[in-house]
Write a protein that holds these residues in place. Structure first.
Motif, PDB file in Angstrom:
ATOM      1  N   ALA A  34       0.842  -1.196   0.000  1.00  0.00           N
ATOM      2  CA  ALA A  34       0.000   0.000   0.000  1.00  0.00           C
ATOM      3  C   ALA A  34       0.876   1.244   0.000  1.00  0.00           C
ATOM      4  O   ALA A  34       2.032   1.214   0.437  1.00  0.00           O
ATOM      5  CB  ALA A  34      -0.917   0.000   1.225  1.00  0.00           C
ATOM      6  N   PHE A  35       0.314   2.347  -0.488  1.00  0.00           N
ATOM      7  CA  PHE A  35       1.022   3.624  -0.517  1.00  0.00           C
ATOM      8  C   PHE A  35       0.016   4.725  -0.795  1.00  0.00           C
ATOM      9  O   PHE A  35      -1.090   4.469  -1.290  1.00  0.00           O
ATOM     10  CB  PHE A  35       2.116   3.634  -1.596  1.00  0.00           C
ATOM     11  CG  PHE A  35       1.756   2.875  -2.845  1.00  0.00           C
ATOM     12  CD1 PHE A  35       0.855   3.393  -3.757  1.00  0.00           C
ATOM     13  CD2 PHE A  35       2.307   1.633  -3.100  1.00  0.00           C
ATOM     14  CE1 PHE A  35       0.509   2.688  -4.906  1.00  0.00           C
ATOM     15  CE2 PHE A  35       1.970   0.917  -4.232  1.00  0.00           C
ATOM     16  CZ  PHE A  35       1.068   1.452  -5.143  1.00  0.00           C
ATOM     17  N   PRO A  36       0.359   5.976  -0.474  1.00  0.00           N
ATOM     18  CA  PRO A  36      -0.554   7.086  -0.760  1.00  0.00           C
ATOM     19  C   PRO A  36      -0.740   7.263  -2.267  1.00  0.00           C
ATOM     20  O   PRO A  36       0.211   7.159  -3.041  1.00  0.00           O
ATOM     21  CB  PRO A  36       0.157   8.298  -0.153  1.00  0.00           C
ATOM     22  CG  PRO A  36       1.110   7.730   0.845  1.00  0.00           C
ATOM     23  CD  PRO A  36       1.548   6.412   0.278  1.00  0.00           C
ATOM     24  N   GLY A  41      -4.296  11.372 -10.605  1.00  0.00           N
ATOM     25  CA  GLY A  41      -4.114  10.068 -11.229  1.00  0.00           C
ATOM     26  C   GLY A  41      -2.682   9.667 -11.503  1.00  0.00           C
ATOM     27  O   GLY A  41      -2.432   8.593 -12.071  1.00  0.00           O
ATOM     28  N   LYS A  42      -1.718  10.494 -11.112  1.00  0.00           N
ATOM     29  CA  LYS A  42      -0.307  10.177 -11.341  1.00  0.00           C
ATOM     30  C   LYS A  42       0.236   9.372 -10.165  1.00  0.00           C
ATOM     31  O   LYS A  42      -0.278   9.456  -9.049  1.00  0.00           O
ATOM     32  CB  LYS A  42       0.498  11.470 -11.513  1.00  0.00           C
ATOM     33  CG  LYS A  42       0.076  12.301 -12.715  1.00  0.00           C
ATOM     34  CD  LYS A  42       0.903  13.572 -12.794  1.00  0.00           C
ATOM     35  CE  LYS A  42       0.472  14.437 -13.978  1.00  0.00           C
ATOM     36  NZ  LYS A  42       1.257  15.696 -14.045  1.00  0.00           N
ATOM     37  N   PRO A  43       1.286   8.582 -10.389  1.00  0.00           N
ATOM     38  CA  PRO A  43       1.885   7.832  -9.279  1.00  0.00           C
ATOM     39  C   PRO A  43       2.406   8.777  -8.202  1.00  0.00           C
ATOM     40  O   PRO A  43       2.985   9.832  -8.501  1.00  0.00           O
ATOM     41  CB  PRO A  43       3.033   7.069  -9.943  1.00  0.00           C
ATOM     42  CG  PRO A  43       2.678   7.018 -11.392  1.00  0.00           C
ATOM     43  CD  PRO A  43       1.934   8.288 -11.678  1.00  0.00           C
ATOM     44  N   GLY A  44       2.186   8.413  -6.941  1.00  0.00           N
ATOM     45  CA  GLY A  44       2.733   9.182  -5.841  1.00  0.00           C
ATOM     46  C   GLY A  44       4.221   8.935  -5.689  1.00  0.00           C
ATOM     47  O   GLY A  44       4.792   8.023  -6.295  1.00  0.00           O
ATOM     48  N   MET A  45       4.870   9.714  -4.838  1.00  0.00           N
ATOM     49  CA  MET A  45       6.318   9.626  -4.704  1.00  0.00           C
ATOM     50  C   MET A  45       6.755   8.274  -4.152  1.00  0.00           C
ATOM     51  O   MET A  45       7.721   7.671  -4.648  1.00  0.00           O
ATOM     52  CB  MET A  45       6.828  10.752  -3.807  1.00  0.00           C
ATOM     53  CG  MET A  45       8.323  10.906  -3.812  1.00  0.00           C
ATOM     54  SD  MET A  45       8.843  12.466  -3.072  1.00  0.00           S
ATOM     55  CE  MET A  45      10.630  12.326  -3.243  1.00  0.00           C
ATOM     56  N   ALA A  46       6.058   7.775  -3.137  1.00  0.00           N
ATOM     57  CA  ALA A  46       6.433   6.473  -2.571  1.00  0.00           C
ATOM     58  C   ALA A  46       6.300   5.370  -3.615  1.00  0.00           C
ATOM     59  O   ALA A  46       7.163   4.483  -3.716  1.00  0.00           O
ATOM     60  CB  ALA A  46       5.577   6.169  -1.353  1.00  0.00           C
ATOM     61  N   LEU A  61      -2.397  -1.402  -3.222  1.00  0.00           N
ATOM     62  CA  LEU A  61      -3.484  -0.606  -2.657  1.00  0.00           C
ATOM     63  C   LEU A  61      -3.117   0.871  -2.726  1.00  0.00           C
ATOM     64  O   LEU A  61      -2.170   1.312  -2.068  1.00  0.00           O
ATOM     65  CB  LEU A  61      -3.743  -1.001  -1.200  1.00  0.00           C
ATOM     66  CG  LEU A  61      -4.128  -2.453  -0.900  1.00  0.00           C
ATOM     67  CD1 LEU A  61      -4.331  -2.618   0.604  1.00  0.00           C
ATOM     68  CD2 LEU A  61      -5.377  -2.855  -1.668  1.00  0.00           C
ATOM     69  N   HIS A  62      -3.853   1.618  -3.527  1.00  0.00           N
ATOM     70  CA  HIS A  62      -3.661   3.062  -3.594  1.00  0.00           C
ATOM     71  C   HIS A  62      -4.604   3.701  -2.570  1.00  0.00           C
ATOM     72  O   HIS A  62      -5.831   3.648  -2.722  1.00  0.00           O
ATOM     73  CB  HIS A  62      -3.976   3.596  -4.990  1.00  0.00           C
ATOM     74  CG  HIS A  62      -3.081   3.061  -6.067  1.00  0.00           C
ATOM     75  ND1 HIS A  62      -3.196   1.769  -6.557  1.00  0.00           N
ATOM     76  CD2 HIS A  62      -2.056   3.637  -6.739  1.00  0.00           C
ATOM     77  CE1 HIS A  62      -2.284   1.581  -7.495  1.00  0.00           C
ATOM     78  NE2 HIS A  62      -1.577   2.696  -7.627  1.00  0.00           N
ATOM     79  N   LEU A  63      -4.060   4.309  -1.540  1.00  0.00           N
ATOM     80  CA  LEU A  63      -4.862   4.873  -0.456  1.00  0.00           C
ATOM     81  C   LEU A  63      -4.925   6.389  -0.592  1.00  0.00           C
ATOM     82  O   LEU A  63      -3.905   7.054  -0.827  1.00  0.00           O
ATOM     83  CB  LEU A  63      -4.266   4.484   0.899  1.00  0.00           C
ATOM     84  CG  LEU A  63      -4.118   2.971   1.134  1.00  0.00           C
ATOM     85  CD1 LEU A  63      -3.487   2.713   2.505  1.00  0.00           C
ATOM     86  CD2 LEU A  63      -5.461   2.259   1.016  1.00  0.00           C
ATOM     87  N   ASN A  64      -6.103   6.924  -0.417  1.00  0.00           N
ATOM     88  CA  ASN A  64      -6.328   8.351  -0.641  1.00  0.00           C
ATOM     89  C   ASN A  64      -6.199   9.148   0.652  1.00  0.00           C
ATOM     90  O   ASN A  64      -6.976   8.949   1.590  1.00  0.00           O
ATOM     91  CB  ASN A  64      -7.722   8.573  -1.241  1.00  0.00           C
ATOM     92  CG  ASN A  64      -7.992  10.029  -1.531  1.00  0.00           C
ATOM     93  OD1 ASN A  64      -7.094  10.763  -1.940  1.00  0.00           O
ATOM     94  ND2 ASN A  64      -9.221  10.465  -1.292  1.00  0.00           N
ATOM     95  N   CYS A  99       6.322   4.434   2.668  1.00  0.00           N
ATOM     96  CA  CYS A  99       6.227   5.855   3.013  1.00  0.00           C
ATOM     97  C   CYS A  99       7.547   6.548   2.720  1.00  0.00           C
ATOM     98  O   CYS A  99       8.629   6.025   3.022  1.00  0.00           O
ATOM     99  CB  CYS A  99       5.883   5.986   4.499  1.00  0.00           C
ATOM    100  SG  CYS A  99       5.195   7.580   4.933  1.00  0.00           S
ATOM    101  N   VAL A 100       7.471   7.730   2.139  1.00  0.00           N
ATOM    102  CA  VAL A 100       8.662   8.512   1.799  1.00  0.00           C
ATOM    103  C   VAL A 100       9.418   8.886   3.070  1.00  0.00           C
ATOM    104  O   VAL A 100       8.832   9.203   4.101  1.00  0.00           O
ATOM    105  CB  VAL A 100       8.269   9.782   1.030  1.00  0.00           C
ATOM    106  CG1 VAL A 100       9.493  10.659   0.784  1.00  0.00           C
ATOM    107  CG2 VAL A 100       7.602   9.417  -0.283  1.00  0.00           C
ATOM    108  N   GLY A 101      10.739   8.847   2.990  1.00  0.00           N
ATOM    109  CA  GLY A 101      11.564   9.195   4.142  1.00  0.00           C
ATOM    110  C   GLY A 101      11.548   8.096   5.176  1.00  0.00           C
ATOM    111  O   GLY A 101      11.626   6.912   4.856  1.00  0.00           O
ATOM    112  N   ASP A 102      11.441   8.485   6.445  1.00  0.00           N
ATOM    113  CA  ASP A 102      11.359   7.533   7.550  1.00  0.00           C
ATOM    114  C   ASP A 102       9.954   7.576   8.138  1.00  0.00           C
ATOM    115  O   ASP A 102       9.390   8.655   8.351  1.00  0.00           O
ATOM    116  CB  ASP A 102      12.383   7.884   8.629  1.00  0.00           C
ATOM    117  CG  ASP A 102      12.344   6.905   9.791  1.00  0.00           C
ATOM    118  OD1 ASP A 102      13.127   5.947   9.773  1.00  0.00           O
ATOM    119  OD2 ASP A 102      11.513   7.095  10.699  1.00  0.00           O
TER     120      ASP A 102
END
Length: 239
Positions: A34-36, A41-46, A61-64, A99-102
């Motif tokens: 899963a990731f944000p 509609g574009k891929p998120g950074m994670a 799982l794309h979570l909003n 998740c991006v970063g830590d």
């Protein structure tokens, strides 16, 4: 049937190779990732960071999570995401949340994990640490983040300059996360304190779109992206 584990996976700041060996193993062995969701509609950074490591058979799982300040809307989003994740966990499947970063450092993961624990007390949460943006920014700038007994202040996205100016009074190094919304105000304060030459901005640290600004003297009107970080050194360093 025992429920699956919910992993908070730190994937670093942009470079796909900044994920830890442990994180990569857990990512590739998890049946659900899963990731944000990204914007428009574009891929998120994670998602972009981990895309090269994903397996064809994995469930995504794309979570909003809306980028707003309304607490009730955000709460509803956390609860909806938690329900989606739990639907997989209760069948015995492990779920990794990238998740991006830590994941312990100003992270989206924290709110999702807290909501899961509140709604479903049987959930097991496992946290996998990683590289966060202040460390990544210092690395690409080629500077130590702190040395000797320097005091470090890290401030999240801010909307008042009071906290920033207070930090400049007691810390030797000040980091502003997601500085884009207040950059013009921050620049003026740095100018007044003669700190522009010892201040640095990094856009999208370690990603392919990274931009470095190692001296802010003539950069009063930078148009910065959301993932921008500022480091201020308040004293001279001798090596």
């Amino acid at each position: 049937m025992p429920i699956g584990n919910f992993y908070g996976l730190s994937v670093g700041t942009g470079d796909p190779e900044l994920i830890t060996v442990k994180g990569l193993r857990i990512l590739q062995n998890s049946p659900v990732v899963a990731f944000p969701s990204g914007l428009q509609g574009k891929p998120g950074m994670a998602e972009k960071i981990i895309s090269r490591w994903l397996q064809p058979e994995q469930i995504l799982l794309h979570l909003n999570f809306p980028y707003i300040q309304d607490e009730q809307i955000l709460l509803n989003a956390w609860e909806e995401a938690a329900k989606i994740v739990y639907e997989r966990l209760k069948t015995g499947l492990d779920v990794v949340f990238a998740c991006v970063g830590d994941v312990s450092f100003y992270s989206t993961f924290t709110y999702l994990a807290q909501t899961l624990r509140r709604l479903y007390p049987d959930v097991i949460v496992v946290v996998i640490p990683g590289v966060c943006s202040p460390m990544a920014a210092a690395a690409v700038l080629g500077i130590p983040l702190t040395i000797k007994d320097e005091k470090l202040a890290v401030l999240p996205a801010i909307y008042s300059m009071n906290d920033f100016e207070t930090a400049l009074e007691w810390a030797e190094v000040v980091v502003l996360m997601k500085v884009s919304s207040v950059y013009v105000k921050v620049w003026k304060i740095l100018q007044q304190r003669n700190l522009l030459k010892s201040s640095f901005v990094v856009e999208k640290a370690t990603s392919e779109e990274m931009v470095l600004h190692p001296d802010l003297t003539n950069l009063s009107n930078l148009k910065l992206p959301y993932f921008s970080i500022l480091i201020v050194q308040l004293q001279s360093r001798y090596f």
